[in-house]
Write a protein that holds these residues in place. Structure first.
Motif, PDB file in Angstrom:
ATOM      1  N   LEU A 102       1.009  -1.275   0.157  1.00 39.04           N
ATOM      2  CA  LEU A 102      -0.232   0.455   0.836  1.00 39.04           C
ATOM      3  C   LEU A 102       0.912   1.134   0.306  1.00 39.04           C
ATOM      4  N   VAL A 103       1.886   1.033   0.513  1.00 38.84           N
ATOM      5  CA  VAL A 103       3.160   2.175   0.641  1.00 38.84           C
ATOM      6  C   VAL A 103       3.747   2.653  -0.596  1.00 38.84           C
ATOM      7  N   VAL A 104       3.943   1.375  -1.428  1.00 42.66           N
ATOM      8  CA  VAL A 104       4.002   1.514  -3.083  1.00 42.66           C
ATOM      9  C   VAL A 104       3.370   2.350  -3.825  1.00 42.66           C
ATOM     10  N   LYS A 105       1.978   1.481  -3.464  1.00 40.67           N
ATOM     11  CA  LYS A 105       0.981   2.205  -4.255  1.00 40.67           C
ATOM     12  C   LYS A 105       0.436   3.164  -4.083  1.00 40.67           C
ATOM     13  N   THR A 106       0.933   4.172  -2.928  1.00 40.45           N
ATOM     14  CA  THR A 106       0.817   6.014  -2.699  1.00 40.45           C
ATOM     15  C   THR A 106       1.694   5.951  -3.427  1.00 40.45           C
ATOM     16  N   PHE A 107       2.558   6.148  -3.648  1.00 38.15           N
ATOM     17  CA  PHE A 107       4.494   6.768  -4.308  1.00 38.15           C
ATOM     18  C   PHE A 107       3.583   6.720  -5.658  1.00 38.15           C
ATOM     19  N   ARG A 108       3.315   5.253  -6.176  1.00 32.46           N
ATOM     20  CA  ARG A 108       3.287   5.821  -7.536  1.00 32.46           C
ATOM     21  C   ARG A 108       2.411   6.179  -8.125  1.00 32.46           C
ATOM     22  N   GLY A 109       1.132   6.319  -6.987  1.00 38.54           N
ATOM     23  CA  GLY A 109       0.259   7.766  -7.927  1.00 38.54           C
ATOM     24  C   GLY A 109       0.634   8.270  -7.719  1.00 38.54           C
ATOM     25  N   PRO A 115       9.568   3.719  -4.444  1.00 39.27           N
ATOM     26  CA  PRO A 115       9.979   4.983  -3.267  1.00 39.27           C
ATOM     27  C   PRO A 115      11.276   4.362  -3.526  1.00 39.27           C
ATOM     28  N   HIS A 116      11.708   3.071  -3.489  1.00 47.04           N
ATOM     29  CA  HIS A 116      13.819   2.638  -3.927  1.00 47.04           C
ATOM     30  C   HIS A 116      13.867   3.243  -5.792  1.00 47.04           C
ATOM     31  N   GLU A 117      13.117   3.732  -5.959  1.00 51.26           N
ATOM     32  CA  GLU A 117      13.767   4.509  -7.375  1.00 51.26           C
ATOM     33  C   GLU A 117      13.931   6.028  -6.961  1.00 51.26           C
ATOM     34  N   LEU A 118      13.373   6.698  -6.044  1.00 51.61           N
ATOM     35  CA  LEU A 118      12.955   7.557  -5.339  1.00 51.61           C
ATOM     36  C   LEU A 118      14.365   7.879  -4.672  1.00 51.61           C
ATOM     37  N   TYR A 119      14.687   7.355  -3.677  1.00 51.95           N
ATOM     38  CA  TYR A 119      15.939   7.835  -2.623  1.00 51.95           C
ATOM     39  C   TYR A 119      17.146   6.245  -2.738  1.00 51.95           C
ATOM     40  N   ASP A 120      17.874   6.123  -2.475  1.00 46.54           N
ATOM     41  CA  ASP A 120      18.670   5.613  -2.248  1.00 46.54           C
ATOM     42  C   ASP A 120      19.061   4.432  -1.861  1.00 46.54           C
ATOM     43  N   SER A 121      18.104   4.106  -0.397  1.00 47.02           N
ATOM     44  CA  SER A 121      17.588   3.111   0.127  1.00 47.02           C
ATOM     45  C   SER A 121      16.146   3.714   0.935  1.00 47.02           C
ATOM     46  N   PHE A 122      14.730   2.535   1.399  1.00 49.77           N
ATOM     47  CA  PHE A 122      13.927   3.333   1.565  1.00 49.77           C
ATOM     48  C   PHE A 122      13.648   1.683   2.832  1.00 49.77           C
ATOM     49  N   ASP A 123      13.158   2.096   3.785  1.00 53.87           N
ATOM     50  CA  ASP A 123      12.376   0.776   4.657  1.00 53.87           C
ATOM     51  C   ASP A 123      11.328   0.524   4.423  1.00 53.87           C
ATOM     52  N   ILE A 124      10.871  -0.243   4.137  1.00 56.39           N
ATOM     53  CA  ILE A 124       9.617  -0.571   3.850  1.00 56.39           C
ATOM     54  C   ILE A 124       8.412   0.141   5.245  1.00 56.39           C
ATOM     55  N   ASN A 125       9.195  -0.874   6.307  1.00 59.63           N
ATOM     56  CA  ASN A 125       8.425  -0.777   7.530  1.00 59.63           C
ATOM     57  C   ASN A 125       8.307   0.334   7.973  1.00 59.63           C
ATOM     58  N   ALA A 126       7.166   1.358   8.569  1.00 55.38           N
ATOM     59  CA  ALA A 126       7.100   2.002   9.185  1.00 55.38           C
ATOM     60  C   ALA A 126       7.678   2.421  10.237  1.00 55.38           C
ATOM     61  N   ILE A 127       8.383   3.095  10.898  1.00 49.74           N
ATOM     62  CA  ILE A 127       8.837   4.241  11.643  1.00 49.74           C
ATOM     63  C   ILE A 127       7.965   4.114  13.287  1.00 49.74           C
ATOM     64  N   ASN A 128       7.040   5.282  12.969  1.00 50.71           N
ATOM     65  CA  ASN A 128       6.152   5.484  13.457  1.00 50.71           C
ATOM     66  C   ASN A 128       5.122   4.951  12.723  1.00 50.71           C
ATOM     67  N   ALA A 129       3.490   4.875  13.428  1.00 47.48           N
ATOM     68  CA  ALA A 129       2.633   5.544  12.728  1.00 47.48           C
ATOM     69  C   ALA A 129       1.328   6.200  13.542  1.00 47.48           C
ATOM     70  N   ALA A 130       1.323   7.234  12.809  1.00 47.84           N
ATOM     71  CA  ALA A 130       0.107   8.107  13.900  1.00 47.84           C
ATOM     72  C   ALA A 130      -1.623   8.282  13.484  1.00 47.84           C
ATOM     73  N   SER A 131      -1.811   9.328  13.136  1.00 44.38           N
ATOM     74  CA  SER A 131      -4.116   8.770  13.370  1.00 44.38           C
ATOM     75  C   SER A 131      -3.545   9.657  10.755  1.00 44.38           C
ATOM     76  N   ILE A 132      -2.991  10.661  11.318  1.00 46.85           N
ATOM     77  CA  ILE A 132      -3.241  10.908   9.844  1.00 46.85           C
ATOM     78  C   ILE A 132      -2.421  10.543   8.860  1.00 46.85           C
TER      79      ILE A 132
END
Length: 444
Positions: A102-109, A115-132
């Protein structure tokens, strides 16, 4: 941590989730009443715990404005039983994150790239998740970055979500319906702003630069080319959220320094910038052992109208509360009193709001204030409990207090709460005209 593979985005799907939650709450009440018959001495603690768990789990799956309201309510200990506060505080930075696909789908949108095409590295697992939204760690050009991704459908569901949250707040939390209506109007406006990451980027840069002179505050750099309306990229800041910071057993000196930074940060925004970071919960501050502090998330910013500022902060001057004519004028201006009030209501609400002003303005009445003084907060909470029992308030046909005060009051309540948890002693820096000296003021 459990991940979500999808978020209900249609009105029907989200309404169904609310209905399921209502059914669970009904079942909890039925279970409680049966147990109460068997054991009359049983308290409502178990009921509150079951309801808090069910409501939080439901809102966590919905994300967005529904979860944001829970987050905001968790900052107000005078409104909710402790079980709700403890559970809802999780929404500040530990809600269930979105899954990788779902994260990848959001980036492509938004970028047409993963994300791995935009950054040198990208952790697909969220560090923090909140309300928004949720935060991921990335690397680019040798820099460690934080990437905030907004949950799908959040902006589009705000209005309908708040309509569904309203009856839940009234029935479950026993809030005044008129106050909730006024509250949700202002919340909807701010939430729509908060889902606009392009607006947040502009405000983040503007306020960070305006507060950069406060030594010890650390602000991230933001990257417009790696940001969009729903994705925001900034420097990664080191530090601990308040709860984790306190577990390191910081020195009193470090607590006091961070407390002073918090006070000075808000003092400068309110009185100089006339706009304020209006989401002062622990998830937005990163504290360090050396007494420095990172500040993130300028999504919720309250611009303070001059008319409201002049009236509201005149009340903070300790001399004002003894000036009956001025107090009455301001109370009408700020809608604490309304033209429909008869003599009895006018006397009642004037007395109650005077007590509230004296109590909440107490830190401004001295040059230094010990926010670690729990007796002060016990008095505040006791007053709030008594206020909640006043029938005239609960049954009032009108909402009292200017809508502009909702986020300002919440800002100061959140600030006071964090300073209390820190046990910080701070110099209450403020404009000279807010100091007691029978200052002559003009209110139009």
């Amino acid at each position: 941590m459990k991940q979500q593979n999808s978020i209900p985005t249609s009105k029907v799907a989200r309404a169904t989730q609310f209905l399921k939650t209502g059914a669970k709450i009904g079942g909890n009440y039925l279970k409680y009443n049966v147990k109460k018959i068997m054991d009359p001495s049983m308290t409502r603690d178990e009921l509150h715990q079951d309801n808090a768990t069910d409501v939080y789990e439901s809102l966590s799956e919905l994300k967005g404005s529904a979860l944001k309201v829970a987050q905001m309510l968790s900052m107000d200990r005078s409104v909710l039983p402790r079980q709700y506060v403890d559970k809802f505080q999780m929404s500040q930075y530990s809600a269930p994150p979105l899954s990788g696909p779902l994260v990848v789908k959001t980036f492509r949108g938004y970028f047409g790239k993963a994300p791995h095409e935009l950054y040198d590295s990208f952790d697909i697992n969220a560090i923090n998740a909140a309300s928004i939204g949720q935060v991921h760690e990335a690397q680019k050009d040798g820099k460690r970055l934080a990437v905030k991704i907004q949950y799908p459908g959040v902006a589009e569901s705000i209005s309908s979500d708040l309509k569904m949250v309203k009856p839940l707040a009234v029935t479950l939390f026993g809030l005044n319906e008129k106050d909730v209506e006024r509250y949700t109007e202002e919340v909807e406006t701010k939430l729509l702003e908060e889902t606009d990451y392009e607006l947040e980027l502009r405000r983040s840069v503007e306020i960070s630069e305006a507060c950069s002179h406060i030594e010890g505050l650390i602000f991230p750099k933001y990257y417009p080319r790696l940001s969009s309306k729903r994705i925001l990229t900034m420097d990664w800041l080191e530090g601990l959220h308040l709860k984790d910071f306190l577990q390191t057993n910081p020195t009193q000196e470090a607590r006091d320094r961070i407390g002073q930074l918090l006070w000075d940060f808000y003092d400068h925004q309110v009185h100089q910038l006339r706009q304020v970071h209006a989401d002062p919960h622990p998830g937005n501050f990163l504290m360090r052992a050396d007494g420095t502090m990172g500040v993130i998330d300028f999504g919720c910013v309250k611009v303070i109208p001059d008319y409201f500022y002049d009236n509201y902060f005149t009340l903070i001057n300790p001399d004002t509360v003894d000036d009956d004519a001025l107090i009455e004028k301001i109370f009408y201006n700020l809608e604490f009193l309304v033209k429909e009030d008869g003599p009895r209501e006018k006397a009642l609400f004037t007395d109650l709001f005077k007590q509230m002003i004296r109590l909440l303005g107490q830190p401004f009445a001295s040059e230094e204030f010990d926010f670690g003084d729990h007796s002060y907060f016990d008095t505040v909470y006791a007053f709030a409990d008594e206020l909640a029992k006043v029938e005239e308030i609960r049954n009032s046909k009108v909402a009292r207090g200017s809508k502009d005060g909702l986020y300002i009051n919440r800002t100061y309540f959140g600030l006071y709460s964090m300073l209390n948890e820190l046990g910080a002693r701070v110099r209450t820096n403020r404009p000279e005209w807010l100091r007691s000296k029978k200052h002559e003021v003009q209110i139009s």
